[in-house]
Design an enzyme around this catalytic site. Sequence first.
Site, mmCIF file in Angstrom:
data_model
loop_
_atom_site.group_PDB
_atom_site.id
_atom_site.type_symbol
_atom_site.label_atom_id
_atom_site.label_comp_id
_atom_site.label_asym_id
_atom_site.label_seq_id
_atom_site.Cartn_x
_atom_site.Cartn_y
_atom_site.Cartn_z
ATOM 1 N N LYS A 57 0.844 -1.216 0.000
ATOM 2 C CA LYS A 57 0.000 0.000 0.000
ATOM 3 C C LYS A 57 0.872 1.256 0.000
ATOM 4 O O LYS A 57 0.540 2.258 -0.654
ATOM 5 C CB LYS A 57 -0.901 0.023 1.245
ATOM 6 C CG LYS A 57 -2.083 -0.933 1.191
ATOM 7 C CD LYS A 57 -2.960 -0.646 2.423
ATOM 8 C CE LYS A 57 -4.042 -1.663 2.628
ATOM 9 N NZ LYS A 57 -4.778 -1.423 3.891
ATOM 10 N N ASP A 80 3.283 -0.679 12.400
ATOM 11 C CA ASP A 80 1.918 -1.062 12.776
ATOM 12 C C ASP A 80 1.646 -0.474 14.153
ATOM 13 O O ASP A 80 2.229 -0.906 15.154
ATOM 14 C CB ASP A 80 1.784 -2.584 12.801
ATOM 15 C CG ASP A 80 0.365 -3.022 13.141
ATOM 16 O OD1 ASP A 80 -0.449 -2.160 13.586
ATOM 17 O OD2 ASP A 80 0.051 -4.209 12.981
ATOM 18 N N ASN A 107 -1.089 10.897 12.074
ATOM 19 C CA ASN A 107 -2.320 10.985 11.283
ATOM 20 C C ASN A 107 -3.129 9.686 11.246
ATOM 21 O O ASN A 107 -4.346 9.728 11.083
ATOM 22 C CB ASN A 107 -1.922 11.402 9.855
ATOM 23 C CG ASN A 107 -2.986 11.121 8.832
ATOM 24 O OD1 ASN A 107 -3.883 11.927 8.620
ATOM 25 N ND2 ASN A 107 -2.915 9.946 8.191
ATOM 26 N N SER A 160 -6.928 14.554 15.576
ATOM 27 C CA SER A 160 -8.035 14.210 16.459
ATOM 28 C C SER A 160 -9.299 14.197 15.607
ATOM 29 O O SER A 160 -9.261 13.820 14.431
ATOM 30 C CB SER A 160 -8.111 15.227 17.601
ATOM 31 O OG SER A 160 -9.241 14.977 18.406
ATOM 32 N N TYR A 187 -14.382 5.654 19.869
ATOM 33 C CA TYR A 187 -13.727 6.609 18.954
ATOM 34 C C TYR A 187 -13.583 7.965 19.642
ATOM 35 O O TYR A 187 -12.514 8.584 19.615
ATOM 36 C CB TYR A 187 -14.536 6.734 17.657
ATOM 37 C CG TYR A 187 -13.853 7.591 16.591
ATOM 38 C CD1 TYR A 187 -12.650 7.198 16.012
ATOM 39 C CD2 TYR A 187 -14.423 8.796 16.169
ATOM 40 C CE1 TYR A 187 -12.031 7.988 15.040
ATOM 41 C CE2 TYR A 187 -13.814 9.582 15.192
ATOM 42 C CZ TYR A 187 -12.615 9.172 14.634
ATOM 43 O OH TYR A 187 -11.997 9.944 13.666
ATOM 44 N N LYS A 191 -10.162 9.956 20.530
ATOM 45 C CA LYS A 191 -9.879 11.253 19.887
ATOM 46 C C LYS A 191 -9.741 12.372 20.931
ATOM 47 O O LYS A 191 -9.020 13.339 20.712
ATOM 48 C CB LYS A 191 -10.963 11.565 18.850
ATOM 49 C CG LYS A 191 -10.871 10.652 17.627
ATOM 50 C CD LYS A 191 -9.658 10.995 16.789
ATOM 51 C CE LYS A 191 -9.067 9.840 16.039
ATOM 52 N NZ LYS A 191 -7.865 10.191 15.273
#
Length: 320
Positions: A57, A80, A107, A160, A187, A191
């Site tokens: 990738k 990873d 990111n 975030s 999540y 964040k």
Amino acid sequence: MSTFGHSTTTDDVLADRDLTGQTVFITGANSGLGQETARAMAARGAAVVMAGRDSAKLDEAVAAIRADVPDAALETIICDLGNLASIRACGAEARARFAKIDLLINNAGVMACPLAHTADGFEMQFGTNHLGHFALTAELLPLIEAGSGTKGSGRIVNLSSRGHHFAPVDLDDPNFTERAYDPWQSYGHSKTANILFTVGLEARYGAKGIHAYAVHPGGIRTNLGRHMTEEMTAALIERVTKSDSGFAWKTIPQGAATSCWAATAPELEGTGGVYCEDCHVAPVDNESSAGGVRSYALDPAAAERLWTLSEQLTGAHYPG
Ligand SMILES: NC(=O)c1ccc[n+]([C@@H]2O[C@H](COP(=O)([O-])OP(=O)(O)OC[C@H]3O[C@@H](n4cnc5c(N)ncnc54)[C@H](OP(=O)(O)O)[C@@H]3O)[C@@H](O)[C@H]2O)c1
């Protein structure tokens, strides 16, 4: 006061920036916002280290960027973030291969996945989004210190999300072992942790010239939605927009613009520990679903507790 806003793109932000001589390290650089950040910064002369967990990738992303920026200075590295051994190996390899890092863009991310665990047993979203970046940043800090001290260097950008509105960090049950798992609570908690990590970094390293910024990029259709059904997407949009906020999707170059802005804006020189959206520092707002940062995400005491917990969980060692 800049005129940048919701529709500003990466190329708008970087139009008058010369990043020649700067080394930028970006996690999750093989996709979406990370790939676009890599492209835009390479186009302005930066040497970009693209981190990802899959070499095929990464090679595809490099080829896509080179199709647009033929002379892009790109290197790849495997990391990873759901595996502490991989993070440590990445850190050791980076310290052997690179002399410095001027800008670190944390990111990579995973959103609203079904309950899963990292290689080290952490809940997947908290483990990848927060703990993985906490451990990786400790590994890379000597390189960031080596780069800092020159103008425009020594910045760490943590992606975030406005999703931090969904939940404060839960320091008592960070890995959902004591309560039912909820993908959005997880999540949001991860964040919020990204913002508190930003506050903790600034408290420790701001006076040494290393500054940290948390970013909400906007709502952008990327691979981040891979775990979402159409119904989940519709429910999320309804939740974040309520009735009056005028939610509008961004393109990927618009979405990556705030990362590029936080990493390079001259008006941020010497400051940090803030949360940015639409290429501005966002105000504290404990009510609006349309923007702003919750005060629980900037709480210095919570940032310290999260820092201690993260050190305990990951074994990461931050240079003093
Ligand atoms: N898109 C939005 O609307 C939005 C909104 C708010 C915040 N954000 C944040 O923006 C960031 C970038 O997201 P995106 O929209 O560009 O999503 P994306 O296209 O899915 O990219 C996410 C990147 O993270 C990587 N990643 C995931 N798990 C990883 C792991 N264990 N180790 C290493 N890399 C891993 C992915 O690698 P693989 O390709 O190998 O999976 C991919 O490169 C995320 O932190 C996200 O939370 C996005």
